[in-house]
Design an enzyme around this catalytic site. Structure first.
Site, PDB file in Angstrom:
ATOM      1  N   SER A   1     -40.110 -39.531 -40.032  1.00  0.00           N
ATOM      2  CA  SER A   1     -41.392 -39.246 -39.580  1.00  0.00           C
ATOM      3  C   SER A   1     -41.408 -38.584 -38.321  1.00  0.00           C
ATOM      4  CB  SER A   1     -42.219 -40.790 -39.146  1.00  0.00           C
ATOM      5  OG  SER A   1     -43.514 -40.513 -38.889  1.00  0.00           O
TER       6      SER A   1
ATOM      7  N   ASP B   1     -44.904 -41.592 -45.524  1.00  0.00           N
ATOM      8  CA  ASP B   1     -43.877 -41.885 -44.292  1.00  0.00           C
ATOM      9  C   ASP B   1     -42.580 -42.885 -44.401  1.00  0.00           C
ATOM     10  OD1 ASP B   1     -43.357 -43.319 -41.512  1.00  0.00           O
ATOM     11  OD2 ASP B   1     -44.833 -41.881 -40.962  1.00  0.00           O
TER      12      ASP B   1
END
Length: 273
Positions: free
Chosen positions: A58, A170
């Site tokens: 991320s 993610d």
């Protein structure tokens, strides 16, 4: 370990070549709090500690990609302040998601000097989550930008990113502190987690609730990932910032820097003692 690779930018200007320490770094996700990674890396570089390799997800993966491509923490902070802010001020969370993700891609295309993992100066491992089958996928070869976008595609905020026919989101959902590439040498690893839990209160905004629930689900796995590592950095003061507090980027970077300086001083004192 003695320094044997090409210096990255001006990162080693103030470092003694004989005392530079290389270590694998693991950088977590955390939205806007990920800017703290820049401060952490800046403090480490000043202490003569630089990444030999990076595993990240991320926001940490975005920071890690720039560092692995040759940016110093100072150069990356300057880029964030002078250029990236133009992109961040246009963000509208939960509105125009695809356009927002496209803008992130444009920023990477314009500023990241490499296009493949193989062109990076040090190894980078980027974690994303397989949305179709579940589970963690670690990218470390081939095209770079698509895995970076996938790694920070927070569900409900950004759309998934398709790579080779597989939708990815993610990486924090599968492991927000992806130690796996360095699992056999944990004693060397510096782990950085930028999501300390703030004190609980029943009066929270929906964003605050989403943030807390998101990261509560990671805590146990993060603890397992950090176990046995050389250094675990989790700046408590980051708890006052949310995932979307981009307007506080400069302050977030300073928090990461100050806390890491403190931790490194304690580490040195313990070693001497």
């Amino acid at each position: 370990m003695l320094f044997s690779m090409r210096p990255v930018g001006s990162q080693l200007v103030n470092a003694n070549f004989a005392s530079v320490e290389q270590a694998p770094f693991v950088l977590s996700g955390g939205g806007a709090r990920g800017v703290a990674h820049i401060g952490v890396l800046r403090a480490c570089a000043e202490a003569g500690i630089i990444p030999s390799a990076i595993s990240a997800t991320s926001a940490g993966a975005l920071v890690g990609a720039f560092i692995a491509s040759g940016f110093t923490p100072e150069e990356l902070e300057r880029l964030l302040r002078e250029e990236w802010r133009l992109h961040l001020t246009r963000w509208r969370v939960l509105r125009g998601e695809r356009l927002t993700q496209r803008r992130i891609g444009e920023f990477l295309q314009a500023n990241l000097p490499v296009r493949t993992f193989e062109d990076l100066r040090i190894p980078l491992h980027v974690t994303a989550t397989d949305m179709a089958r579940g589970g963690q996928r670690i990218f470390s070869s081939g095209p770079l930008i698509a895995p970076l976008l996938a790694s920070c595609a927070v569900p409900l905020v950004f759309p998934s990113v398709e790579i080779d026919g597989v939708p990815y989101v993610d990486g924090g959902l599968s492991n927000n502190l992806p130690i796996e590439p360095f699992d056999e040498r944990r004693a060397e690893v510096i782990t950085v987690y930028v999501n300390p839990l703030p004190p609980y209160t029943a009066r929270r905004t929906w964003r605050g609730t989403m943030d807390r629930v998101f990261h509560l689900s990671f805590r146990e796995l993060v603890a397992r990932s950090a176990k046995g590592c050389a250094l675990y950095i989790e700046p408590p003061a980051l708890a006052r910032f949310g995932m979307f507090d981009l307007r506080h980027a400069a302050e977030i970077e300073r928090v990461g820097y100050a806390y890491t300086k403190e931790q490194l001083l304690q580490r040195t004192a313990s070693a001497v003692g």
